[in-house]
Scaffold this active site. Structure first.
Site, PDB file in Angstrom:
ATOM      1  N   SER A 149       0.866  -1.192   0.000  1.00 10.94           N
ATOM      2  CA  SER A 149       0.000   0.000   0.000  1.00 10.94           C
ATOM      3  C   SER A 149       0.896   1.233   0.000  1.00 10.94           C
ATOM      4  CB  SER A 149      -0.844  -0.018   1.280  1.00 10.94           C
ATOM      5  OG  SER A 149      -1.465   1.235   1.505  1.00 10.94           O
ATOM      6  N   TYR A 162      -2.038  -1.370  10.525  1.00 11.87           N
ATOM      7  CA  TYR A 162      -2.076  -1.529   9.059  1.00 11.87           C
ATOM      8  C   TYR A 162      -0.751  -1.053   8.448  1.00 11.87           C
ATOM      9  CZ  TYR A 162      -3.944  -1.262   4.257  1.00 11.87           C
ATOM     10  OH  TYR A 162      -4.156  -1.429   2.899  1.00 11.87           O
TER      11      TYR A 162
HETATM   12  N1  LIG Z   1      -8.811  -0.422  -1.305  1.00 13.76           N
HETATM   13  C1  LIG Z   1      -7.755   0.343  -1.049  1.00 13.76           C
HETATM   14  O1  LIG Z   1      -7.852   1.572  -0.981  1.00 13.76           O
HETATM   15  C2  LIG Z   1      -6.393  -0.285  -0.853  1.00 13.76           C
HETATM   16  C3  LIG Z   1      -5.261   0.549  -0.911  1.00 13.76           C
HETATM   17  C4  LIG Z   1      -4.001  -0.003  -0.753  1.00 13.76           C
HETATM   18  C5  LIG Z   1      -3.869  -1.361  -0.521  1.00 13.76           C
HETATM   19  N2  LIG Z   1      -4.989  -2.143  -0.455  1.00 13.76           N
HETATM   20  C6  LIG Z   1      -4.790  -3.568  -0.209  1.00 13.76           C
HETATM   21  O2  LIG Z   1      -5.308  -4.286  -1.305  1.00 13.76           O
HETATM   22  C7  LIG Z   1      -5.681  -5.596  -0.885  1.00 13.76           C
HETATM   23  C8  LIG Z   1      -7.070  -5.891  -1.385  1.00 13.76           C
HETATM   24  O3  LIG Z   1      -7.936  -4.933  -0.807  1.00 13.76           O
HETATM   25  P1  LIG Z   1      -9.377  -4.561  -1.385  1.00 13.76           P
HETATM   26  O4  LIG Z   1      -9.464  -3.100  -1.298  1.00 13.76           O
HETATM   27  O5  LIG Z   1      -9.628  -5.275  -2.657  1.00 13.76           O
HETATM   28  O6  LIG Z   1     -10.265  -5.149  -0.198  1.00 13.76           O
HETATM   29  P2  LIG Z   1     -11.563  -6.082  -0.213  1.00 13.76           P
HETATM   30  O7  LIG Z   1     -12.081  -6.050   1.193  1.00 13.76           O
HETATM   31  O8  LIG Z   1     -12.460  -5.692  -1.308  1.00 13.76           O
HETATM   32  O9  LIG Z   1     -10.933  -7.519  -0.531  1.00 13.76           O
HETATM   33  C9  LIG Z   1     -10.112  -8.208   0.376  1.00 13.76           C
HETATM   34  C10 LIG Z   1     -10.439  -9.696   0.297  1.00 13.76           C
HETATM   35  O10 LIG Z   1      -9.564 -10.403   1.193  1.00 13.76           O
HETATM   36  C11 LIG Z   1     -10.324 -11.457   1.777  1.00 13.76           C
HETATM   37  N3  LIG Z   1      -9.747 -11.906   3.044  1.00 13.76           N
HETATM   38  C12 LIG Z   1      -9.716 -11.234   4.217  1.00 13.76           C
HETATM   39  N4  LIG Z   1      -9.168 -11.990   5.176  1.00 13.76           N
HETATM   40  C13 LIG Z   1      -8.837 -13.175   4.613  1.00 13.76           C
HETATM   41  C14 LIG Z   1      -8.245 -14.372   5.098  1.00 13.76           C
HETATM   42  N5  LIG Z   1      -7.906 -14.519   6.394  1.00 13.76           N
HETATM   43  N6  LIG Z   1      -8.048 -15.386   4.250  1.00 13.76           N
HETATM   44  C15 LIG Z   1      -8.407 -15.276   2.942  1.00 13.76           C
HETATM   45  N7  LIG Z   1      -8.971 -14.176   2.416  1.00 13.76           N
HETATM   46  C16 LIG Z   1      -9.204 -13.132   3.251  1.00 13.76           C
HETATM   47  C17 LIG Z   1     -11.704 -10.836   1.981  1.00 13.76           C
HETATM   48  O11 LIG Z   1     -12.715 -11.831   2.160  1.00 13.76           O
HETATM   49  C18 LIG Z   1     -11.878  -9.988   0.744  1.00 13.76           C
HETATM   50  O12 LIG Z   1     -12.577 -10.677  -0.287  1.00 13.76           O
HETATM   51  C19 LIG Z   1      -5.517  -5.608   0.635  1.00 13.76           C
HETATM   52  O13 LIG Z   1      -4.290  -6.207   0.972  1.00 13.76           O
HETATM   53  C20 LIG Z   1      -5.508  -4.132   0.995  1.00 13.76           C
HETATM   54  O14 LIG Z   1      -4.808  -3.884   2.188  1.00 13.76           O
HETATM   55  C21 LIG Z   1      -6.235  -1.644  -0.631  1.00 13.76           C
END
Ligand SMILES: NC(=O)c1ccc[n+]([C@@H]2O[C@H](COP(=O)([O-])OP(=O)(O)OC[C@H]3O[C@@H](n4cnc5c(N)ncnc54)[C@H](O)[C@@H]3O)[C@@H](O)[C@H]2O)c1
Length: 260
Positions: A149, A162
């Protein structure tokens, strides 16, 4: 003089469509977009998430994708995911290790140990288990992408657990890239800015937080949040032979957030 590499096949010559790639967090915003992008490129995707896949997701991914439910904080379930992939496809060429959760939104002095452990286990521990079991399964080399991130590089208030997890993902990625290089396995990290996904929307659920959401949006010089597909395209590049000399790298996809 042309150099001969035992991993020449991985180094760009094997077409993306012949690859077998695991995508974690595949029912979420970024993972879902990546799974769709890879399936569209003809990849055999093994999609995984902690929640079971609905028919709609399966239909979107098509016949070349399979779903395997796993809680990635449990090492035996990660091992079973990799074993399922090898049984079904006979090989593993890549992985997008992306599953993660958001912070609890409090100052670190108010975080309890369980909240700290939860975020570190899901965001960092799962990455360790995935790398530990995927690397030995990549007999012909491969490419692995971890989701960090912007908060893997900079900090904001009320997100210490985080921020710590996402900084550590970058360190883990570098360690894996060093060990993976001689095996023909590249390991890189993507560092998204704010992306319009369920994870982002959960953080600004409360209408009282709308001004904060606006401030976050404006902190990106491009003046908007990313679409999940914009992250997925960079991930596809890193998983393909097009990025054959890129390893140990942090790829910012953040609308300029960290340039300010
Ligand atoms: N959305 C943002 O703004 C953003 C920014 C930077 C980084 N990220 C990172 O991107 C990645 C994806 O995020 P997103 O925004 O698509 O979130 P999201 O919540 O849409 O998707 C995350 C997925 O991870 C799954 N998950 C959670 N815990 C789990 C576990 N123990 N085992 C297996 N699966 C599990 C959830 O069920 C979910 O489907 C994450 O690592 C997040 O930290 C997101």
């Amino acid at each position: 003089m042309a150099q001969h590499s035992p991993h020449r096949e991985e180094a760009g010559l094997r077409p993306l469509e012949a690859k077998v790639i695991i995508v974690t967090g595949a029912l979420g915003g970024i993972g879902g977009a990546a799974a769709r992008e890879l399936v569209a490129a003809g990849v055999h995707v093994v999609a995984t998430d902690i929640t079971p896949a609905g028919d709609e997701a399966l239909a979107q991914w098509g016949a070349d994708a399979s779903f395997f439910r796993a809680d990635l904080t449990q090492e035996d379930q990660v091992a079973a995911l990799v074993a399922h992939t090898l049984e079904r496809h006979g090989r593993l060429d890549g992985a997008f290790n992306n599953a993660g959760i958001e912070q609890h939104g409090k100052p670190l002095t108010q975080l309890d140990a369980a909240e700290w452990d939860r975020v570190l286990h899901i965001n960092l521990g799962s990455m360790f288990f995935c790398l530990k079991h995927q690397i030995p399964a990549m007999a012909s080399g491969g490419s692995i992408v971890l989701t960090s991130s912007i908060l893997g590089q900079v900090a904001v208030p009320n997100a210490a657990e985080y921020i710590a997890s996402k900084h550590a993902v970058i360190g883990l990625m570098r360690a894996a890239a060093i060990e993976g290089g001689p095996l023909g396995i590249r390991v890189n990290a993507v560092l998204p800015g704010a992306v319009d996904t369920p994870l982002l929307r959960r953080q600004f659920d409360d209408p009282a937080l709308l001004p904060m959401m606006e401030a976050v949006r404006k902190a990106h010089p491009l003046g908007r949040f990313a679409l999940p597909e914009e992250i997925a395209k960079a991930v596809k590049w890193l998983l393909s032979g097009e990025s054959s000399f890129t390893t140990g790298a942090t790829i910012s996809i953040d609308g300029g957030f960290t340039a300010t």
